[in-house]
Design a protein around this motif. Sequence first.
Motif, PDB file in Angstrom:
ATOM      1  N   MET A 121     -60.920  35.416  -3.095  1.00 14.01           N
ATOM      2  CA  MET A 121     -60.374  36.741  -3.366  1.00 14.01           C
ATOM      3  C   MET A 121     -61.374  37.605  -4.128  1.00 14.01           C
ATOM      4  O   MET A 121     -62.018  37.158  -5.059  1.00 14.01           O
ATOM      5  CB  MET A 121     -59.084  36.640  -4.193  1.00 14.01           C
ATOM      6  N   GLU A 122     -61.482  38.853  -3.671  1.00 15.29           N
ATOM      7  CA  GLU A 122     -62.273  39.855  -4.375  1.00 15.29           C
ATOM      8  C   GLU A 122     -61.326  40.945  -4.855  1.00 15.29           C
ATOM      9  O   GLU A 122     -60.311  41.221  -4.216  1.00 15.29           O
ATOM     10  CB  GLU A 122     -63.294  40.509  -3.442  1.00 15.29           C
ATOM     11  N   HIS A 129     -57.605  47.089  -5.784  1.00 12.20           N
ATOM     12  CA  HIS A 129     -57.118  46.432  -4.565  1.00 12.20           C
ATOM     13  C   HIS A 129     -57.767  45.058  -4.428  1.00 12.20           C
ATOM     14  O   HIS A 129     -58.931  44.878  -4.740  1.00 12.20           O
ATOM     15  CB  HIS A 129     -57.405  47.280  -3.327  1.00 12.20           C
ATOM     16  N   ARG A 130     -56.966  44.110  -3.959  1.00 16.14           N
ATOM     17  CA  ARG A 130     -57.447  42.738  -3.773  1.00 16.14           C
ATOM     18  C   ARG A 130     -57.637  42.464  -2.281  1.00 16.14           C
ATOM     19  O   ARG A 130     -56.840  42.895  -1.457  1.00 16.14           O
ATOM     20  CB  ARG A 130     -56.444  41.740  -4.350  1.00 16.14           C
ATOM     21  N   PHE A 131     -58.674  41.709  -1.979  1.00  8.48           N
ATOM     22  CA  PHE A 131     -58.998  41.339  -0.609  1.00  8.48           C
ATOM     23  C   PHE A 131     -59.084  39.821  -0.512  1.00  8.48           C
ATOM     24  O   PHE A 131     -59.824  39.191  -1.258  1.00  8.48           O
ATOM     25  CB  PHE A 131     -60.343  41.945  -0.182  1.00  8.48           C
ATOM     26  N   ILE A 132     -58.337  39.235   0.414  1.00  9.96           N
ATOM     27  CA  ILE A 132     -58.419  37.806   0.696  1.00  9.96           C
ATOM     28  C   ILE A 132     -59.454  37.633   1.807  1.00  9.96           C
ATOM     29  O   ILE A 132     -59.362  38.274   2.853  1.00  9.96           O
ATOM     30  CB  ILE A 132     -57.057  37.231   1.160  1.00  9.96           C
ATOM     31  N   ARG A 133     -60.408  36.765   1.571  1.00  7.91           N
ATOM     32  CA  ARG A 133     -61.500  36.531   2.522  1.00  7.91           C
ATOM     33  C   ARG A 133     -61.414  35.125   3.106  1.00  7.91           C
ATOM     34  O   ARG A 133     -60.773  34.246   2.543  1.00  7.91           O
ATOM     35  CB  ARG A 133     -62.857  36.690   1.825  1.00  7.91           C
ATOM     36  N   ASP A 161     -65.603  38.985  -7.828  1.00 12.64           N
ATOM     37  CA  ASP A 161     -64.810  37.782  -7.575  1.00 12.64           C
ATOM     38  C   ASP A 161     -63.737  37.704  -8.654  1.00 12.64           C
ATOM     39  O   ASP A 161     -63.806  38.400  -9.664  1.00 12.64           O
ATOM     40  CB  ASP A 161     -65.685  36.523  -7.531  1.00 12.64           C
ATOM     41  N   THR A 162     -62.732  36.874  -8.432  1.00 13.61           N
ATOM     42  CA  THR A 162     -61.612  36.797  -9.375  1.00 13.61           C
ATOM     43  C   THR A 162     -61.608  35.505 -10.194  1.00 13.61           C
ATOM     44  O   THR A 162     -60.658  35.232 -10.917  1.00 13.61           O
ATOM     45  CB  THR A 162     -60.261  36.914  -8.635  1.00 13.61           C
ATOM     46  N   ILE A 163     -62.673  34.721 -10.104  1.00 16.62           N
ATOM     47  CA  ILE A 163     -62.746  33.446 -10.811  1.00 16.62           C
ATOM     48  C   ILE A 163     -62.813  33.665 -12.321  1.00 16.62           C
ATOM     49  O   ILE A 163     -63.535  34.535 -12.801  1.00 16.62           O
ATOM     50  CB  ILE A 163     -63.967  32.630 -10.341  1.00 16.62           C
TER      51      ILE A 163
END
Length: 196
Positions: A121-122, A129-133, A161-163
Motif C-alpha cells: 500500500m502507498e 488517498h491510498r493505493f493497493i498495489r 509506503d505505509t510501513i
Amino acid sequence: MADDTAEMFDSPEELQEKVSQLAELVKGSSRIVVHTGAGISTSAGIPDFRGPEGVWTLRAKGLKAKSRPGSYSPTLTHMMIVGMLESGRLYHLVSQNTDGLHIRSGIPTDKISELHGNTNMEKCSKCGHRFIRSFRTRTAAKVHDHLTGRKCERCGGALKDTIVNFGESLPSEQLSKAHEVSQGCHTNRDDARMVE
C-alpha cells in the motif's frame, strides 16, 4: 533460563476443547473483532519474529531467516476470516502484519486496521488517498525514508509506503479505529473468557 522461543502444542483433546470454547464464544457474540499477528502467515512461508525459526531469533544467532521463495498466498486461516466477514460474523479485523495477505484474501480496507502498515500500500502525502498495489511499494534504502518515487494518480502528490518502522508511531487513524472497534466487543455470556 527457559527457552522463550519454544513452541507449545496442545494435545488433540486440549485443542478440541479450545475449539469448542471458541465456537461457543463466537455463537454468543454479537460483535466480533479478530486480532492477528505474524503467526497467521507462517504457513504461507513468511517467517515470524520470535519463534524457533523467527527473524529475530535467527538474527540473534547471526543467521538469516528463511522464507519460501515466490509470491505468498493467503492461508486457510486468512480465508476463514473472510468467511466470517461474508457470513456477517466479523465486525472488524485488526492486524500487526505488513504482508498484505488479509487485503489479498478479500478483506476490504474499511474492515481492517493495519497497525504496522502494508507492504503493498502507498499513501499520497498530499491528498491522503491510498493505493493497493500488486507489488511491494517500499523502495527507500534508509529506514525512515518512506517516499516510493511514484506520484499520486489523483493529485500528483508524492507517494509514500505505509510501513511502520522501529521508532515510528503507529498510524493514529488505524490505531484509533482498532481501539474503538475492540472496546465495543462484548458477549452474551457472563463467563466468556479469552481462548488461547
